[in-house]
Design a protein around this motif. Structure first.
Motif, PDB file in Angstrom:
ATOM      1  N   ASN A  37      -3.056   8.965  -4.956  1.00  0.00           N
ATOM      2  CA  ASN A  37      -2.804   7.828  -4.069  1.00  0.00           C
ATOM      3  C   ASN A  37      -3.303   8.090  -2.653  1.00  0.00           C
ATOM      4  OD1 ASN A  37      -1.648   6.311  -6.128  1.00  0.00           O
ATOM      5  ND2 ASN A  37       0.401   7.109  -5.717  1.00  0.00           N
ATOM      6  N   GLU A  38      -3.098   9.301  -2.151  1.00  0.00           N
ATOM      7  CA  GLU A  38      -3.590   9.658  -0.817  1.00  0.00           C
ATOM      8  C   GLU A  38      -5.104   9.536  -0.745  1.00  0.00           C
ATOM      9  OE1 GLU A  38      -2.334  13.622   0.209  1.00  0.00           O
ATOM     10  OE2 GLU A  38      -0.234  13.159  -0.156  1.00  0.00           O
ATOM     11  N   LEU A  39      -5.769  10.078  -1.739  1.00  0.00           N
ATOM     12  CA  LEU A  39      -7.231  10.027  -1.758  1.00  0.00           C
ATOM     13  C   LEU A  39      -7.736   8.598  -1.885  1.00  0.00           C
ATOM     14  CD1 LEU A  39      -7.960  13.154  -3.967  1.00  0.00           C
ATOM     15  CD2 LEU A  39      -8.404  12.917  -1.516  1.00  0.00           C
ATOM     16  N   SER A  40      -7.043   7.795  -2.655  1.00  0.00           N
ATOM     17  CA  SER A  40      -7.431   6.398  -2.814  1.00  0.00           C
ATOM     18  C   SER A  40      -7.327   5.658  -1.484  1.00  0.00           C
ATOM     19  CB  SER A  40      -6.555   5.726  -3.868  1.00  0.00           C
ATOM     20  OG  SER A  40      -6.881   4.372  -3.983  1.00  0.00           O
ATOM     21  N   LYS A  41      -6.220   5.843  -0.778  1.00  0.00           N
ATOM     22  CA  LYS A  41      -6.037   5.193   0.523  1.00  0.00           C
ATOM     23  C   LYS A  41      -7.100   5.660   1.519  1.00  0.00           C
ATOM     24  CE  LYS A  41      -1.084   4.578  -0.041  1.00  0.00           C
ATOM     25  NZ  LYS A  41       0.242   5.084   0.316  1.00  0.00           N
ATOM     26  N   LYS A  42      -7.359   6.954   1.504  1.00  0.00           N
ATOM     27  CA  LYS A  42      -8.344   7.508   2.428  1.00  0.00           C
ATOM     28  C   LYS A  42      -9.744   6.971   2.121  1.00  0.00           C
ATOM     29  CE  LYS A  42     -10.060  11.743   4.503  1.00  0.00           C
ATOM     30  NZ  LYS A  42     -10.056  13.194   4.513  1.00  0.00           N
ATOM     31  N   SER A  43     -10.068   6.832   0.834  1.00  0.00           N
ATOM     32  CA  SER A  43     -11.395   6.334   0.466  1.00  0.00           C
ATOM     33  C   SER A  43     -11.589   4.887   0.923  1.00  0.00           C
ATOM     34  CB  SER A  43     -11.629   6.453  -1.040  1.00  0.00           C
ATOM     35  OG  SER A  43     -10.877   5.501  -1.743  1.00  0.00           O
ATOM     36  N   LYS A  44     -10.501   4.133   0.977  1.00  0.00           N
ATOM     37  CA  LYS A  44     -10.581   2.731   1.406  1.00  0.00           C
ATOM     38  C   LYS A  44     -10.645   2.594   2.929  1.00  0.00           C
ATOM     39  CE  LYS A  44      -8.113   1.061  -2.639  1.00  0.00           C
ATOM     40  NZ  LYS A  44      -6.858   0.491  -3.139  1.00  0.00           N
ATOM     41  N   THR A  45     -10.178   3.610   3.642  1.00  0.00           N
ATOM     42  CA  THR A  45     -10.150   3.508   5.102  1.00  0.00           C
ATOM     43  C   THR A  45     -11.318   4.254   5.746  1.00  0.00           C
ATOM     44  OG1 THR A  45      -8.589   5.361   5.213  1.00  0.00           O
ATOM     45  CG2 THR A  45      -7.651   3.135   5.232  1.00  0.00           C
ATOM     46  N   ILE A  46     -11.293   5.569   5.689  1.00  0.00           N
ATOM     47  CA  ILE A  46     -12.319   6.343   6.407  1.00  0.00           C
ATOM     48  C   ILE A  46     -13.344   6.994   5.491  1.00  0.00           C
ATOM     49  CG2 ILE A  46     -10.839   6.766   8.404  1.00  0.00           C
ATOM     50  CD1 ILE A  46     -10.292   9.564   7.304  1.00  0.00           C
ATOM     51  N   GLY A  47     -13.109   6.956   4.200  1.00  0.00           N
ATOM     52  CA  GLY A  47     -14.044   7.577   3.262  1.00  0.00           C
ATOM     53  C   GLY A  47     -13.640   8.999   2.913  1.00  0.00           C
ATOM     54  N   LEU A  48     -14.273   9.524   1.866  1.00  0.00           N
ATOM     55  CA  LEU A  48     -13.954  10.860   1.369  1.00  0.00           C
ATOM     56  C   LEU A  48     -15.139  11.799   1.568  1.00  0.00           C
ATOM     57  CD1 LEU A  48     -12.326   9.940  -2.062  1.00  0.00           C
ATOM     58  CD2 LEU A  48     -11.140  10.499   0.051  1.00  0.00           C
ATOM     59  N   SER A  49     -14.810  13.073   1.764  1.00  0.00           N
ATOM     60  CA  SER A  49     -15.860  14.080   1.774  1.00  0.00           C
ATOM     61  C   SER A  49     -16.300  14.315   0.322  1.00  0.00           C
ATOM     62  CB  SER A  49     -15.342  15.386   2.378  1.00  0.00           C
ATOM     63  OG  SER A  49     -14.365  15.966   1.521  1.00  0.00           O
ATOM     64  N   ILE A  50     -17.373  15.041   0.137  1.00  0.00           N
ATOM     65  CA  ILE A  50     -17.861  15.332  -1.209  1.00  0.00           C
ATOM     66  C   ILE A  50     -16.808  16.084  -2.016  1.00  0.00           C
ATOM     67  CG2 ILE A  50     -19.592  16.604  -2.536  1.00  0.00           C
ATOM     68  CD1 ILE A  50     -21.577  15.963  -0.265  1.00  0.00           C
ATOM     69  N   GLU A  51     -16.149  17.044  -1.385  1.00  0.00           N
ATOM     70  CA  GLU A  51     -15.114  17.831  -2.074  1.00  0.00           C
ATOM     71  C   GLU A  51     -13.935  16.949  -2.472  1.00  0.00           C
ATOM     72  OE1 GLU A  51     -16.243  18.825   1.062  1.00  0.00           O
ATOM     73  OE2 GLU A  51     -17.701  20.235   0.244  1.00  0.00           O
ATOM     74  N   GLU A  52     -13.543  16.046  -1.573  1.00  0.00           N
ATOM     75  CA  GLU A  52     -12.426  15.154  -1.880  1.00  0.00           C
ATOM     76  C   GLU A  52     -12.787  14.174  -2.993  1.00  0.00           C
ATOM     77  OE1 GLU A  52     -10.032  14.844   2.362  1.00  0.00           O
ATOM     78  OE2 GLU A  52     -11.890  13.681   2.104  1.00  0.00           O
ATOM     79  N   ALA A  53     -14.019  13.699  -3.004  1.00  0.00           N
ATOM     80  CA  ALA A  53     -14.462  12.792  -4.061  1.00  0.00           C
ATOM     81  C   ALA A  53     -14.443  13.504  -5.409  1.00  0.00           C
ATOM     82  CB  ALA A  53     -15.860  12.260  -3.760  1.00  0.00           C
ATOM     83  N   LYS A  54     -14.857  14.770  -5.429  1.00  0.00           N
ATOM     84  CA  LYS A  54     -14.813  15.550  -6.671  1.00  0.00           C
ATOM     85  C   LYS A  54     -13.371  15.756  -7.118  1.00  0.00           C
ATOM     86  CE  LYS A  54     -19.140  18.064  -6.040  1.00  0.00           C
ATOM     87  NZ  LYS A  54     -19.760  19.377  -5.804  1.00  0.00           N
ATOM     88  N   GLU A  55     -12.497  16.058  -6.163  1.00  0.00           N
ATOM     89  CA  GLU A  55     -11.080  16.243  -6.484  1.00  0.00           C
ATOM     90  C   GLU A  55     -10.491  14.946  -7.029  1.00  0.00           C
ATOM     91  OE1 GLU A  55      -6.834  17.428  -4.334  1.00  0.00           O
ATOM     92  OE2 GLU A  55      -8.601  17.081  -3.099  1.00  0.00           O
ATOM     93  N   GLN A  56     -10.836  13.823  -6.408  1.00  0.00           N
ATOM     94  CA  GLN A  56     -10.337  12.528  -6.860  1.00  0.00           C
ATOM     95  C   GLN A  56     -10.787  12.245  -8.286  1.00  0.00           C
ATOM     96  OE1 GLN A  56     -12.010   8.971  -5.054  1.00  0.00           O
ATOM     97  NE2 GLN A  56      -9.965   8.049  -4.981  1.00  0.00           N
ATOM     98  N   THR A  57     -12.046  12.508  -8.575  1.00  0.00           N
ATOM     99  CA  THR A  57     -12.574  12.287  -9.924  1.00  0.00           C
ATOM    100  C   THR A  57     -11.844  13.160 -10.931  1.00  0.00           C
ATOM    101  OG1 THR A  57     -14.738  11.719  -9.021  1.00  0.00           O
ATOM    102  CG2 THR A  57     -14.661  12.390 -11.336  1.00  0.00           C
TER     103      THR A  57
END
Length: 77
Positions: free
Chosen positions: A11-31
């Motif tokens: 949920n944290e990563l989803s909210k962050k992706s909608k607001t400021i975006g994710l780093s490559i590492e965070e996008a991999k973690e989210q996936t």
């Protein structure tokens, strides 16, 4: 079942992706976390379906054959 910490992180990563975006590492973690969540959900749903018994109004077992076969296969393995 997925731990509450992992669900919170999804949920944290989803909210962050909608607001400021994710780093490559965070996008991999989210996936990775989403994949783990889906595997857990599918396993739980499969288990629920395999343990269902469907009865008509007269009390006759009308469980679909595919569900019966899946249940039998589960118990034979």
């Amino acid at each position: 079942m997925l731990s509450q910490d992992k669900i919170n992180r999804i949920n944290e990563l989803s909210k962050k992706s909608k607001t400021i975006g994710l780093s490559i590492e965070e996008a991999k973690e989210q996936t990775k976390l989403r994949k783990e969540y889906l595997e857990s959900f599918r396993s739980s749903m499969r288990n629920t379906i395999e343990n269902v018994k469907v009865l008509d109004p007269q009390g006759n077992d009308v469980t679909p054959q595919k569900v019966k076969e899946a249940k039998n296969k589960k118990y034979l393995n």
